[in-house]
Motif scaffolding. Structure first.
Motif, PDB file in Angstrom:
ATOM      1  N   VAL A   1      18.586 -16.574   1.251  1.00  0.00           N
ATOM      2  CA  VAL A   1      18.102 -15.537   2.155  1.00  0.00           C
ATOM      3  C   VAL A   1      17.753 -14.258   1.417  1.00  0.00           C
ATOM      4  O   VAL A   1      16.832 -13.537   1.794  1.00  0.00           O
ATOM      5  N   SER A   2      18.491 -13.969   0.339  1.00  0.00           N
ATOM      6  CA  SER A   2      18.310 -12.690  -0.338  1.00  0.00           C
ATOM      7  C   SER A   2      18.469 -12.869  -1.837  1.00  0.00           C
ATOM      8  O   SER A   2      19.237 -13.730  -2.293  1.00  0.00           O
ATOM      9  N   LEU A   3      17.729 -12.069  -2.603  1.00  0.00           N
ATOM     10  CA  LEU A   3      17.816 -12.061  -4.062  1.00  0.00           C
ATOM     11  C   LEU A   3      17.856 -10.627  -4.558  1.00  0.00           C
ATOM     12  O   LEU A   3      17.275  -9.725  -3.935  1.00  0.00           O
ATOM     13  N   THR A   4      18.529 -10.427  -5.702  1.00  0.00           N
ATOM     14  CA  THR A   4      18.456  -9.128  -6.365  1.00  0.00           C
ATOM     15  C   THR A   4      18.719  -9.321  -7.845  1.00  0.00           C
ATOM     16  O   THR A   4      19.235 -10.359  -8.284  1.00  0.00           O
ATOM     17  N   THR A   5      18.386  -8.310  -8.631  1.00  0.00           N
ATOM     18  CA  THR A   5      18.589  -8.313 -10.075  1.00  0.00           C
ATOM     19  C   THR A   5      19.456  -7.123 -10.451  1.00  0.00           C
ATOM     20  O   THR A   5      19.208  -5.995 -10.018  1.00  0.00           O
ATOM     21  N   SER A   6      20.490  -7.386 -11.241  1.00  0.00           N
ATOM     22  CA  SER A   6      21.343  -6.327 -11.774  1.00  0.00           C
ATOM     23  C   SER A   6      21.449  -6.533 -13.278  1.00  0.00           C
ATOM     24  O   SER A   6      22.178  -7.411 -13.739  1.00  0.00           O
ATOM     25  N   GLY A   7      20.695  -5.747 -14.025  1.00  0.00           N
ATOM     26  CA  GLY A   7      20.631  -5.967 -15.466  1.00  0.00           C
ATOM     27  C   GLY A   7      20.016  -7.316 -15.753  1.00  0.00           C
ATOM     28  O   GLY A   7      18.919  -7.624 -15.293  1.00  0.00           O
TER      29      GLY A   7
ATOM     30  N   THR B   1      31.880  -4.122  -8.483  1.00  0.00           N
ATOM     31  CA  THR B   1      31.679  -3.217  -9.619  1.00  0.00           C
ATOM     32  C   THR B   1      31.760  -3.975 -10.935  1.00  0.00           C
ATOM     33  O   THR B   1      31.755  -3.363 -11.998  1.00  0.00           O
ATOM     34  N   ASN B   2      31.852  -5.305 -10.854  1.00  0.00           N
ATOM     35  CA  ASN B   2      31.992  -6.111 -12.074  1.00  0.00           C
ATOM     36  C   ASN B   2      30.982  -7.249 -12.096  1.00  0.00           C
ATOM     37  O   ASN B   2      31.308  -8.382 -12.437  1.00  0.00           O
ATOM     38  N   ASN B   3      29.760  -6.909 -11.666  1.00  0.00           N
ATOM     39  CA  ASN B   3      28.638  -7.847 -11.758  1.00  0.00           C
ATOM     40  C   ASN B   3      28.844  -9.103 -10.931  1.00  0.00           C
ATOM     41  O   ASN B   3      28.412 -10.186 -11.310  1.00  0.00           O
ATOM     42  N   GLY B   4      29.505  -8.971  -9.789  1.00  0.00           N
ATOM     43  CA  GLY B   4      29.661 -10.096  -8.887  1.00  0.00           C
ATOM     44  C   GLY B   4      30.896 -10.931  -9.097  1.00  0.00           C
ATOM     45  O   GLY B   4      31.129 -11.899  -8.359  1.00  0.00           O
TER      46      GLY B   4
ATOM     47  N   ASN C   1      26.891  -0.844  -9.593  1.00  0.00           N
ATOM     48  CA  ASN C   1      27.464  -1.293  -8.326  1.00  0.00           C
ATOM     49  C   ASN C   1      26.477  -2.188  -7.581  1.00  0.00           C
ATOM     50  O   ASN C   1      25.293  -1.867  -7.486  1.00  0.00           O
ATOM     51  N   ILE C   2      26.971  -3.302  -7.054  1.00  0.00           N
ATOM     52  CA  ILE C   2      26.165  -4.207  -6.248  1.00  0.00           C
ATOM     53  C   ILE C   2      26.783  -4.258  -4.857  1.00  0.00           C
ATOM     54  O   ILE C   2      27.992  -4.450  -4.711  1.00  0.00           O
ATOM     55  N   ILE C   3      25.964  -4.060  -3.847  1.00  0.00           N
ATOM     56  CA  ILE C   3      26.443  -4.122  -2.467  1.00  0.00           C
ATOM     57  C   ILE C   3      25.729  -5.275  -1.795  1.00  0.00           C
ATOM     58  O   ILE C   3      24.511  -5.441  -1.926  1.00  0.00           O
ATOM     59  N   VAL C   4      26.487  -6.094  -1.067  1.00  0.00           N
ATOM     60  CA  VAL C   4      25.916  -7.218  -0.335  1.00  0.00           C
ATOM     61  C   VAL C   4      26.193  -7.014   1.150  1.00  0.00           C
ATOM     62  O   VAL C   4      27.291  -6.603   1.547  1.00  0.00           O
ATOM     63  N   GLY C   5      25.187  -7.268   1.966  1.00  0.00           N
ATOM     64  CA  GLY C   5      25.330  -7.193   3.412  1.00  0.00           C
ATOM     65  C   GLY C   5      25.408  -8.586   4.000  1.00  0.00           C
ATOM     66  O   GLY C   5      24.645  -9.481   3.619  1.00  0.00           O
ATOM     67  N   THR C   6      26.347  -8.794   4.918  1.00  0.00           N
ATOM     68  CA  THR C   6      26.570 -10.107   5.513  1.00  0.00           C
ATOM     69  C   THR C   6      26.495 -10.018   7.036  1.00  0.00           C
ATOM     70  O   THR C   6      26.251  -8.948   7.592  1.00  0.00           O
ATOM     71  N   LEU C   7      26.767 -11.152   7.675  1.00  0.00           N
ATOM     72  CA  LEU C   7      26.827 -11.158   9.132  1.00  0.00           C
ATOM     73  C   LEU C   7      28.036 -10.397   9.655  1.00  0.00           C
ATOM     74  O   LEU C   7      28.112 -10.099  10.847  1.00  0.00           O
TER      75      LEU C   7
END
Length: 672
Positions: free
Chosen positions: A478-484, A540-543, A527-533
């Motif tokens: 459903v969703s993709l992102t890139t962190s580094g 803060t540690n790359n997932g 920082n990576i933030i994920v939104g869910t249902l």
């Protein structure tokens, strides 16, 4: 072990990311109000996002969806303390003023409920293809009652004594005088006309039609006469009666008022910002109208209208550029805010599609992807939009990505590429199966596509695609992102997967993730933030692990996320946009402070504070909650004093010690 806290920053930025506070912004407000009903002092509004309740005449609203398995609410009916809500997938009953709902669908062979009406102990439901259903036991069971009907799509039902009227598509009005056992046409004077609404006033029945205005029958449907003098929009969607006044809501002309039984009509639209009027409700001297842009109230018989501020918008997409935040909504609008959500402005006067599923910014260009209208481009900060659909064979745009001067658009039938700023598009699907492209992201020269068949990679600007699904246990991305150098993929039901080798391998990264139905990502620094249902989570540690960050997030279906500076914005279902200014908070320093000691910390009942000599002066301790509100203020006269938790709930609090002239120190304690 005793711990003290010394933070070298102002109190306003002392929040910890673990309990970061979300605050609902002022909107975007509006959204499509599909139906309304009044029960005593309670006003119910039905929207795409469910049911909202106001008990203070529209001043404030609360979402009341507990038990609703489908929130697309089309109609209401009220019988004493029973409230019935018809949705896109069935009928629901509440016996406690909307606090909870129960499905009541036994016997319904069609569960798209367009209309409801109550006649004594009988409840009638009009459906989208199943005709009329009758329940004689409060909705427990239903029976189809369609004998004589020539069309089974029923948009509206009206009751006048023992007579039941229904619309029957282009076949006009049908009447039953025997509780629906049989129906007969009652169309004299309005043949081949589709009726969308009814209103009953004594012996007069008014019918609003699709393109032919209002019809009046004074003989129980025996004959009808058009009564349209002054009615400049003849697509009448809704009708209501207040005393001797008749209000007609139209599909673009706003509200019209007749004070003489329909002989003449006057436009009464002062204050309305949207003239598509779906519904009415009357509560005492107040008339509420539900429009395509929210709810409006008139206390002066329609002479003027005021928006009630019902925050019903589902924000499907967000984008940030500079100090501007853009929000794309389910209702087909784009809103912008230049002040972190304090004020939202609808900026699209030409964008009129059902949903804005995707937004992306490229320099001074803003692209909006809609659900059926294709791609729109704005070059003036959203004030005007131009359709950019040449070559685009699928107008349902779910996702965007930009790589250099190339713009990629994901649709339900593949990917399209524009190399000229959207002026033209070409399909780039070589190697890509026919699958819905829900998400796109760019990492260096690589483009990743999240589809209904997993993740696909292109290293040549979309000329060809290769499946990169090794390790993925859920193929609906459903969703993709890139962190580094890390690619994160959000699955529909299975949480987060990450790859550190360009998609060659994926591994689940769900530690701490208590809801695995992922809908959105954003990245702010490390920082990576994920939104869910059901809420937002921070890593803060790359997932490697996730922490919930939902404090203050009262609407937890997070469709979209965006980062702007130190602010994180969350677009929710029904709650508009929330802002969090502390989710990317500073690192905390736990040091021995020679001037102030608080222990134990955390504490459950009380703590001792040693001010080491400062207590002999005019020392004041102020305690703030995570929202920055002052909870306590204590004057300190001794070096050692006890702080009890009276009035403090479990959570994080910030303290500030000051004398007459200076702030001496600030810090944090935890009550548990």
């Amino acid at each position: 072990m005793k711990k003290t806290i010394l933070l070298s920053v102002a109190l306003s930025i002392l929040a910890s990311f673990v309990n970061a506070q979300w605050q609902q912004t002022s909107g975007p407000c509006g959204g499509s109000i599909q139906c309304m009903a009044v029960s005593g002092s309670s006003i119910f509004a039905g929207t795409y996002d469910g049911v909202f309740l106001s008990t203070n005449n529209g001043s404030s609203w609360t979402m009341v969806n507990n038990g609703l398995t489908n929130t697309d609410t089309r109609c209401f009916a009220i019988s004493v303390t029973n409230i019935f809500a018809g949705t896109n997938s069935g009928l629901f009953l509440s016996t406690n003023n909307g606090a909870s709902w129960s499905a009541m669908n036994t016997g319904l062979t069609n569960t798209t409920i367009f209309s409801l009406a109550i006649s004594g102990t009988n409840i009638f439901a009009g459906t989208a293809g199943g005709g009329v259903f009758l329940s004689t036991n409060n909705g427990t069971t239903w029976t189809a009652v369609n004998t004589g009907l020539t069309n089974t799509v029923i948009h509206s039902i009206a009751v006048n004594g023992t007579d039941i009227f229904v619309d029957n598509g282009i076949n006009g009005v049908f009447l039953s005088t025997n509780n629906g056992s049989s129906w007969s046409a009652a169309n004299t004077g309005m043949s081949n006309i589709a009726i969308h609404s009814f209103a009953v006033s004594g012996t007069n029945i008014f019918a609003g039609s699709n393109g032919y205005g209002v019809f009046l029958s004074s003989n129980n449907g025996g004959s009808w006469t058009a009564v349209n003098n002054g009615l400049t929009d003849t697509h009448v969607v809704s009708l209501t009666i207040y005393g001797t006044n008749i209000f007609a809501g139209t599909n673009g002309g706003g509200v019209f008022l007749s004070t003489n039984n329909g002989s003449s009509w006057t436009s009464v639209n002062t204050g309305l910002t949207n003239t598509t009027v779906h519904s009415f409700a009357v509560s005492g001297p107040n008339i509420f109208t539900g429009t395509g842009d929210g709810l409006f109230l008139s206390s002066n018989n329609g002479s003027s209208w005021t928006a009630t501020g019902l925050p019903t918008v589902s924000v499907l997409s967000l984008a940030a550029t500079g100090t501007n935040i853009f929000a794309g909504t389910f209702g087909g609008y784009v809103f912008t805010s230049a002040n972190n959500g304090s004020l939202w402005t609808k900026v699209n006067l030409t964008l009129t599609n059902t949903a804005v599923y995707s937004l992306i910014v490229s320099g001074t260009n803003i692209f909006a992807g809609t659900g059926g209208g294709g791609v729109f481009l704005s070059t003036d900060n959203g004030n005007s939009w131009s359709a950019m659909n040449t070559g685009l064979t699928n107008p349902f745009i779910l996702s965007f990505a930009i790589s250099g001067t190339n713009i990629f658009a994901g649709t339900p039938s593949g990917i399209f590429l524009s190399i000229n700023n959207g002026s033209s598009w070409s399909a780039v699907n070589n190697g890509l199966p026919i699958a819905q492209v829900n998400s796109l992201t760019v990492s260096g020269t690589n483009i990743f596509a999240g589809t209904g068949a997993g993740v696909f990679l292109s290293g040549n600007n979309g000329s060809s695609w290769t499946a990169v699904n090794n390790g993925l246990t859920d193929s609906t991305i459903v969703s993709l992102t890139t962190s580094g150098t890390t690619i994160l993929a959000g699955a529909a039901d299975s949480g987060v997967f990450l790859s550190t080798n360009n998609g060659s391998n994926w591994m689940a990264a769900n530690a701490g993730l208590t809801n695995t139905a992922v809908r959105s990502f954003t990245v702010s620094g490390t920082n990576i933030i994920v939104g869910t249902l059901n809420g937002a989570f921070l890593s803060t540690n790359n997932g490697s692990s996730w922490t919930p960050v939902n404090n203050g997030l009262t609407h937890t279906l997070v469709h979209s996320l965006a980062a702007s500076g130190t602010n994180i914005f969350a677009g929710t279902s029904g709650g508009g946009v929330f802002i969090n200014s502390s989710i990317t908070g500073i690192n905390e320093e736990w040091n021995d402070n020679p001037d102030f000691i608080i222990y134990p910390n955390p504490f459950s009942s009380f703590a001792t504070i040693n001010s080491k000599g400062h207590g002999k002066g005019n020392l004041v301790m102020k305690i703030y909650n995570v929202a920055g509100q002052l909870d306590k203020q204590i004057k300190i006269t001794n070096d050692n004093f006890s702080l009890d938790r009276t009035g403090l709930n479990n959570g994080i609090y910030f303290y500030q010690f000051s004398d007459n002239e200076n702030i001496l120190t600030t810090g944090k304690f935890i009550v548990e």
